[in-house]
Design a protein around this motif. Sequence first.
Motif, PDB file in Angstrom:
ATOM      1  N   GLY A  23       0.842  -1.184   0.000  1.00 10.71           N
ATOM      2  CA  GLY A  23       0.000   0.000   0.000  1.00 10.71           C
ATOM      3  C   GLY A  23       0.881   1.239   0.000  1.00 10.71           C
ATOM      4  O   GLY A  23       2.060   1.187   0.338  1.00 10.71           O
ATOM      5  N   GLY A  24       0.307   2.352  -0.392  1.00 15.62           N
ATOM      6  CA  GLY A  24       1.074   3.588  -0.524  1.00 15.62           C
ATOM      7  C   GLY A  24       1.745   4.057   0.746  1.00 15.62           C
ATOM      8  O   GLY A  24       2.804   4.685   0.704  1.00 15.62           O
ATOM      9  N   GLY A  25       1.163   3.763   1.896  1.00 12.99           N
ATOM     10  CA  GLY A  25       1.733   4.225   3.154  1.00 12.99           C
ATOM     11  C   GLY A  25       2.745   3.282   3.773  1.00 12.99           C
ATOM     12  O   GLY A  25       3.299   3.572   4.838  1.00 12.99           O
ATOM     13  N   ALA A  26       3.029   2.170   3.126  1.00 16.24           N
ATOM     14  CA  ALA A  26       3.970   1.196   3.690  1.00 16.24           C
ATOM     15  C   ALA A  26       5.346   1.808   3.921  1.00 16.24           C
ATOM     16  O   ALA A  26       6.057   1.418   4.846  1.00 16.24           O
ATOM     17  N   VAL A  27       5.721   2.775   3.100  1.00 17.24           N
ATOM     18  CA  VAL A  27       7.056   3.375   3.221  1.00 17.24           C
ATOM     19  C   VAL A  27       7.159   4.373   4.375  1.00 17.24           C
ATOM     20  O   VAL A  27       8.247   4.888   4.642  1.00 17.24           O
ATOM     21  N   LEU A  28       6.077   4.649   5.056  1.00 16.70           N
ATOM     22  CA  LEU A  28       6.115   5.614   6.147  1.00 16.70           C
ATOM     23  C   LEU A  28       6.946   5.125   7.328  1.00 16.70           C
ATOM     24  O   LEU A  28       7.515   5.933   8.058  1.00 16.70           O
ATOM     25  N   ARG A  29       7.027   3.828   7.514  1.00 10.49           N
ATOM     26  CA  ARG A  29       7.792   3.266   8.622  1.00 10.49           C
ATOM     27  C   ARG A  29       9.218   2.933   8.179  1.00 10.49           C
ATOM     28  O   ARG A  29       9.413   2.205   7.202  1.00 10.49           O
ATOM     29  N   PRO A  30      10.204   3.424   8.937  1.00  7.19           N
ATOM     30  CA  PRO A  30      11.599   3.150   8.570  1.00  7.19           C
ATOM     31  C   PRO A  30      11.922   1.662   8.464  1.00  7.19           C
ATOM     32  O   PRO A  30      12.661   1.250   7.568  1.00  7.19           O
ATOM     33  N   PRO A  83       9.953  11.105  -1.519  1.00 10.00           N
ATOM     34  CA  PRO A  83      11.334  10.887  -1.073  1.00 10.00           C
ATOM     35  C   PRO A  83      11.528   9.522  -0.396  1.00 10.00           C
ATOM     36  O   PRO A  83      12.595   8.908  -0.518  1.00 10.00           O
ATOM     37  N   LEU A  84      10.512   9.037   0.286  1.00  5.10           N
ATOM     38  CA  LEU A  84      10.597   7.740   0.956  1.00  5.10           C
ATOM     39  C   LEU A  84      10.573   6.601  -0.058  1.00  5.10           C
ATOM     40  O   LEU A  84      11.298   5.610   0.094  1.00  5.10           O
ATOM     41  N   TYR A  85       9.740   6.739  -1.095  1.00  2.00           N
ATOM     42  CA  TYR A  85       9.724   5.742  -2.162  1.00  2.00           C
ATOM     43  C   TYR A  85      11.094   5.684  -2.837  1.00  2.00           C
ATOM     44  O   TYR A  85      11.626   4.613  -3.114  1.00  2.00           O
TER      45      TYR A  85
END
Length: 119
Positions: A23-30, A83-85
């Motif tokens: 999902g799109g928010g998966a990258v929110l967690r380091p 930037p996280l992606y």
Amino acid sequence: FRDLEASVIDELTQGPAAVLSTGGGAVLRPENRQNLHARTQVVYLNSSPDELFRRLRHDKSRPLLQVADPLQRLRDLYAQRDPLYRETAHFQVDTGRPSVSSLVNMIVMQLELAGMTQP
């Protein structure tokens, strides 16, 4: 939800090779970014906020877009997440408007050039 998502990403990235669409928010967690980058080959399918809005403007099943200005929401999410992606990805493919088969070919070509698959 994000705790369960992190657990599943951790588990799946330790298993046999597979295609995992997060999902799109998966990258929110380091820890998700680290596990995905270190254990897999990540392809970032990059779409502009305007392109996403064109595709999703009639989609009522996306809670994050049920706001007064969904295009601005997409721009805000893009600014936060792009930037996280990029940090997580090994490869980036700009989606634009090509067909699914063209996108698949672009991804395969990137993997071939990196020596990840056979031509």
